[in-house]
Motif scaffolding. Structure first.
Motif, short mmCIF file in Angstrom:
data_model
loop_
_atom_site.label_atom_id
_atom_site.label_comp_id
_atom_site.label_asym_id
_atom_site.label_seq_id
_atom_site.Cartn_x
_atom_site.Cartn_y
_atom_site.Cartn_z
N PRO A 245 34.14 -11.37 -45.25
CA PRO A 245 35.34 -11.52 -44.68
C PRO A 245 36.48 -11.85 -45.38
O PRO A 245 36.33 -12.73 -46.39
CB PRO A 245 35.36 -12.53 -43.46
N VAL B 25 34.59 -18.11 -35.35
CA VAL B 25 35.18 -17.28 -36.15
C VAL B 25 35.32 -15.84 -35.60
O VAL B 25 34.48 -15.45 -34.88
CB VAL B 25 34.56 -17.17 -37.35
N ILE C 103 32.94 -15.23 -51.61
CA ILE C 103 34.36 -15.82 -51.09
C ILE C 103 34.00 -16.45 -49.85
O ILE C 103 34.86 -17.18 -49.22
CB ILE C 103 35.60 -15.22 -51.11
N ASP C 104 33.13 -16.19 -48.93
CA ASP C 104 33.08 -16.59 -47.72
C ASP C 104 32.19 -17.90 -47.47
O ASP C 104 32.31 -18.59 -46.39
CB ASP C 104 32.63 -15.53 -46.47
N GLY C 105 31.46 -18.22 -48.73
CA GLY C 105 30.79 -19.35 -48.58
C GLY C 105 30.91 -20.39 -49.60
O GLY C 105 30.94 -21.46 -50.05
N ASP C 106 31.35 -19.59 -50.96
CA ASP C 106 31.64 -20.41 -52.31
C ASP C 106 30.34 -21.10 -52.85
O ASP C 106 30.45 -22.30 -53.34
CB ASP C 106 32.83 -21.18 -52.14
N THR C 107 29.09 -20.87 -52.22
CA THR C 107 28.10 -21.90 -52.75
C THR C 107 27.45 -21.55 -53.82
O THR C 107 26.97 -22.39 -54.61
CB THR C 107 26.89 -21.50 -51.63
N ALA C 108 27.56 -20.35 -54.46
CA ALA C 108 26.95 -19.99 -55.82
C ALA C 108 25.34 -20.25 -56.01
O ALA C 108 24.86 -20.51 -56.68
CB ALA C 108 27.62 -20.56 -57.00
N GLN C 109 24.78 -20.02 -54.65
CA GLN C 109 23.34 -20.39 -54.61
C GLN C 109 22.61 -19.24 -54.63
O GLN C 109 21.06 -19.20 -55.32
CB GLN C 109 23.05 -21.43 -53.44
N THR D 247 38.69 -13.94 -46.42
CA THR D 247 39.08 -15.42 -46.39
C THR D 247 40.37 -15.81 -46.78
O THR D 247 40.90 -16.78 -46.32
CB THR D 247 38.03 -16.25 -46.62
N GLN D 248 40.83 -14.88 -47.85
CA GLN D 248 41.99 -15.46 -48.31
C GLN D 248 43.11 -14.74 -47.68
O GLN D 248 44.39 -15.34 -47.80
CB GLN D 248 42.06 -14.69 -50.15
N LEU E 89 39.16 -10.08 -39.05
CA LEU E 89 39.11 -10.38 -40.53
C LEU E 89 38.59 -9.06 -41.08
O LEU E 89 37.70 -8.55 -40.95
CB LEU E 89 38.28 -11.52 -40.91
N GLN F 173 29.49 -16.06 -56.84
CA GLN F 173 29.53 -16.68 -55.68
C GLN F 173 30.33 -15.59 -54.63
O GLN F 173 31.17 -14.87 -55.21
CB GLN F 173 30.07 -17.81 -55.69
N ARG G 140 35.33 -12.61 -36.16
CA ARG G 140 35.04 -11.84 -37.44
C ARG G 140 35.65 -10.32 -37.26
O ARG G 140 36.16 -9.88 -38.36
CB ARG G 140 33.48 -11.60 -37.50
N VAL H 28 43.65 -14.97 -44.19
CA VAL H 28 43.46 -15.33 -42.60
C VAL H 28 44.67 -15.15 -41.87
O VAL H 28 45.55 -15.88 -42.22
CB VAL H 28 42.72 -16.72 -42.74
#
Lengths: 266, 338
Positions: free
Chosen positions: A12, A28, A125-131, A14-15, A33, A123, A30, A17
Motif C-alpha cells: 500500500p 486499516v 515501505i509498509d513495514g520498514d523492517t528490513a528483516q 503509505t506515503q 490505499l 525493506q 486497504r 495516505v
C-alpha cells in the motif's frame, strides 16, 4: 549466464495516505490505499537487469507472496525485462510476520531450484523492517550482502558490490551464491519496453499455493509467526496547551524576545 | 538475563546506541529481577568492559579477534548466535543501525524467534492469548508506530525466546547508573565460535565519511516538511538555522521529495533528537516524525493548517505561511540580538 531470483512485494502506498485510509474502528482501510511496486524492490530488479544485460542468457524470476492482484507487479517486472514470475498465494499464509514470510519465500526459492543470486529491496515501505532479506538468506544458508548500492563487477562466481552504510561506503566481494538487498540510493529501474508492455499486458503469472512449495505447515501464517500484536492504538494526541502566536511582526517579536530571555536561543 | 549486542564506533569505543540500550536494559533488568549482559565483538578491545560497567552491566562477554573487525555479518552471527544459545537470555536488544538491522533478522531466523524493528518504547507487562487463554507475565512490550504512522502497535513474542527488538540511536537515554559499578567479564575464544566459511564475504575497501551533518547534538533544530513546497523554499530554513546557531532537519516526505539530504531525516526511520528548541516548518506531524522529536524542550510549529497533528504537541503554534513567517523570525532575531 546466471539464474537470479528477485523478491518483490506489492505494498500500500503509505506515503500518500488519504483521509479515508483508516476505518472508524481504527483498522486499516486497504481498499482506499493504492497498491504500488515496493520502490526498493524495483531497484533490486534493476540490479538483476544489469546482470542480465552484461551476461546475455541470464534468467530472472521474480517472486512475490501476496494476493492474486499482486500479478500487477509481476506483469510490470516482465515488461521491464524479467523472464518469469511466480506468486505464492494461499489463505494459509495469512497473518504471516517476517519470519513466516521469509520461510514461505525460502521454500518457494528452493522449488524454483537453481539460483546464483537472490536480490530484493532492503525493506518494504509498509513495514520498514528490513528483516525478510536476511531471514531468507539464513534459511537458504546463503551469505547476505545488505544495503547494496552498485554492482561493481561480476566475473565467474565472484560478485563485487558497494554497500551504502550509516557512515560511509564499503566494497565487498563474495562467492556465489549470495543474497543481496538493494538500498534506496541504488539505480532507478529502467522503464518498461513498449513491445513487452503489450506482450505481457494480460500475462497470467504462475500461482503456487502452500502445498506447491512443500513447507512444514506449522511454520506458515499466523501459526508460524512468533510476533503477536497485543494491541493497536489509534494515534491519540495528548494536547498540550499550545500558545497561539499570530503571524504579525509584534507577536513574533515578542516570541523571539521571550525565547532569548529564557536562554533557549542565544 | 537481558543481553545487549554492543557495536563499536570507528574510534573503538562502544557506540552511543549500545550504551543507550544498556541504560534501558538496566531498568528492564531491575524490573524483571534479572542480570544485564553485554556482548562486544571486535579487535583490540582489551579494556572494553570498563566502558560498560558504569551503565550497570553485570556480565560482559567479549570476543577479541581480527576477523571480527570491521563488522561482517557471518563472523558476528557465529558469535552472537552461540552466546544466545549458551546463555539463553530472555531479551536481546540491538541498535537499529546498519549493523543491527543486518544481524538481528538473521539471528531471529536462525533461532526462530520474534523480532520487532525500530521500537520507540520498550515496557514490561502481561499478555493473554485470546485463543488459548494462556496468560503470560513479565514479557516485553515492543512498541512502534506502524502502517504509515496511523497506528501505534504493541508487539509481543509470548512463546519464543529470546524476545528481540532493535531501537534507533537517540530513542533511549544514555545514563551512567553508577561510575563504580562492577561486573564480571568473560573472554570468548573466537576460534571456538568462528568457522572457515564465515570468511566468504571479504571487505576490499572501506570509505568512512565524516559526518557532515550533526543534527543529533544540535540544541536548536529548524525542521522542514513537505509543506515547504520546494528545495528553494527549504533554503530559508538554512538561513534561520544559521542565524540561530542550529541545524536543519527534515521529515521523510521532505527527504523523499528531494528538499533535503537523507542525513537530515528526523523520525522513526531517521534520527531521534531532543533539542532545546525545535521549529517545525510546514510539517503536518505524522507519528513517525513525532517519534523522533517529541522529547524536544520547546516546539514551535509554523503551519497553514490549524488542524495539523504537530500543533497538538507544540508549545507555540503560528498559523501562517512559512515562507513569510521564517524571514520575519530571522529579522526579529537579528533585531533582538543587537
Amino acid at each position: 549466464m546466471y539464474k537470479i531470483v528477485v523478491l518483490i512485494k506489492q505494498v500500500p502506498d503509505t506515503q500518500n495516505v488519504g483521509p479515508d485510509a483508516m476505518n472508524a474502528d481504527g483498522t486499516v482501510n486497504r481498499q482506499a490505499l493504492p497498491a504500488i511496486f515496493n520502490p526498493e524492490d524495483l531497484k533490486a530488479l534493476e540490479m538483476a537487469l544489469q546482470v542480465k544485460e552484461q551476461n546475455p542468457g541470464t534468467e530472472i524470476t521474480v517472486l512475490t507472496m501476496g494476493p492474486d492482484r499482486a500479478a500487477a507487479i509481476i506483469r510490470d517486472s516482465l515488461s521491464r525485462g524479467a523472464d518469469k514470475g511466480v506468486i505464492i498465494s494461499d489463505m494459509r499464509f495469512a497473518g504471516s510476520d517476517t519470519l513466516a514470510t521469509s520461510y514461505a519465500l525460502a521454500c518457494a526459492i528452493k522449488k524454483i531450484g537453481h539460483y546464483d543470486m537472490v536480490f530484493g529491496g532492503r525493506q518494504a515501505i509498509d513495514g520498514d523492517t528490513a528483516q525478510v532479506g536476511p531471514q531468507v538468506a539464513e534459511k537458504l544458508n546463503l551469505p547476505q550482502i545488505t544495503y547494496a548500492e552498485k554492482l561493481v563487477s561480476l566475473k565467474g562466481d565472484t560478485i563485487t558490490l558497494t554497500r551504502r552504510l550509516d557512515n560511509g561506503v564499503e566494497t565487498v566481494e563474495a562467492t556465489l551464491p549470495v543474497l543481496v538487498t538493494v538500498t534506496a540510493s541504488a539505480d532507478d529501474c529502467r522503464y518498461p519496453h513498449a513491445h513487452r508492455l503489450l506482450k505481457y499486458a494480460k500475462a497470467a503469472p504462475e500461482i503456487w499455493n502452500a502445498d506447491a512449495i512443500d513447507p512444514e505447515m506449522e511454520r506458515l501464517g499466523l501459526k508460524g509467526s512468533p510476533t503477536k500484536v497485543k494491541k493497536i492504538d489509534n494515534v491519540v494526541l495528548a494536547h498540550k496547551d499550545a500558545q497561539q502566536v499570530e503571524p504579525t511582526e509584534a507577536a513574533l517579536n515578542e516570541l523571539v524576545a521571550g525565547l532569548m530571555k529564557d536562554h533557549i536561543i542565544g | 538475563m537481558i543481553l545487549i549486542y554492543c557495536e563499536l564506533a570507528e574510534n573503538g569505543h562502544v557506540a552511543d546506541v549500545s550504551l543507550e540500550l544498556c541504560t534501558k536494559g538496566r531498568s528492564l533488568a531491575n524490573e524483571l529481577g534479572t542480570q544485564l549482559a553485554a556482548l562486544v565483538c571486535g579487535n583490540g578491545i582489551a579494556d572494553i568492559e570498563k566502558q560498560l560497567y558504569p551503565f550497570g552491566v553485570d556480565k560482559v562477554f567479549k570476543a577479541d579477534d581480527r576477523r571480527l573487525s570491521p563488522y561482517r555479518t557471518l563472523p558476528h552471527f557465529a558469535v552472537l548466535s552461540k552466546v544466545i544459545e549458551e546463555n539463553r537470555p530472555d531479551i536481546v536488544l540491538m541498535g537499529a543501525t546498519c549493523v543491527g538491522r543486518d544481524l538481528a533478522p538473521r539471528i531471529s531466523s536462525y533461532l526462530r524467534c520474534g523480532l520487532t524493528a525500530d521500537c520507540t518504547s520498550l515496557e514490561i507487562g502481561s499478555y493473554e492469548d485470546k485463543v488459548t487463554k494462556k496468560q503470560y507475565d513479565k514479557i516485553l512490550y515492543q512498541i512502534r508506530p506502524a502502517f504509515g504512522g496511523n497506528i501505534i502497535a504493541t508487539i509481543v513474542n509470548p512463546e519464543t525466546r529470546p524476545q528481540m527488538a532493535t531501537v534507533r540511536e537517540g530513542v533511549m537515554k544514555k545514563e551512567v547508573v553508577d561510575a563504580n559499578y562492577k561486573g564480571t567479564v568473560t573472554s570468548l575464544d573466537a576460534n571456538k565460535y568462528l568457522r572457515g566459511e564465515d570468511e566468504c564475504v571479504k571487505i576490499i575497501a572501506r570509505e568512512i565519511e565524516q559526518q557532515k551533518i550533526n543534527i543529533k547534538n544540535s540544541s536548536i533544530i529548524v525542521s522542514g516538511g513537505y509543506g515547504m513546497g520546494s528545495k528553494e523554499n527549504f533554503e530559508m530554513l538554512h538561513q534561520l538555522a544559521q542565524a540561530l546557531g542550529g541545524e536543519v532537519g527534515a521529515t521523510r516526505a521532505a527527504v523523499d521529495a528531494g528538499f533535503a539530504e537523507g542525513d537530515r531525516q528526523i523520525g522513526q526511520t531517521g534520527v531521534t533528537v531532543r533539542p532545546k528548541l525545535y521549529i517545525a516548518c510546514g510539517i503536518s506531524g505524522a507519528v513517525q516524525h513525532r517519534a523522533g522529536m517529541d522529547q524536544s524542550g520547546k516546539i514551535i510549529s509554523i503551519n497553514t493548517d490549524p488542524e495539523a497533528p504537530i500543533n497538538a504537541i507544540a508549545d507555540y503554534t503560528i498559523i501562517g505561511d512559512v515562507c513569510k513567517v521564517v524571514p520575519q523570525l530571522i529579522a526579529c532575531y537579528n533585531k533582538n540580538k543587537k
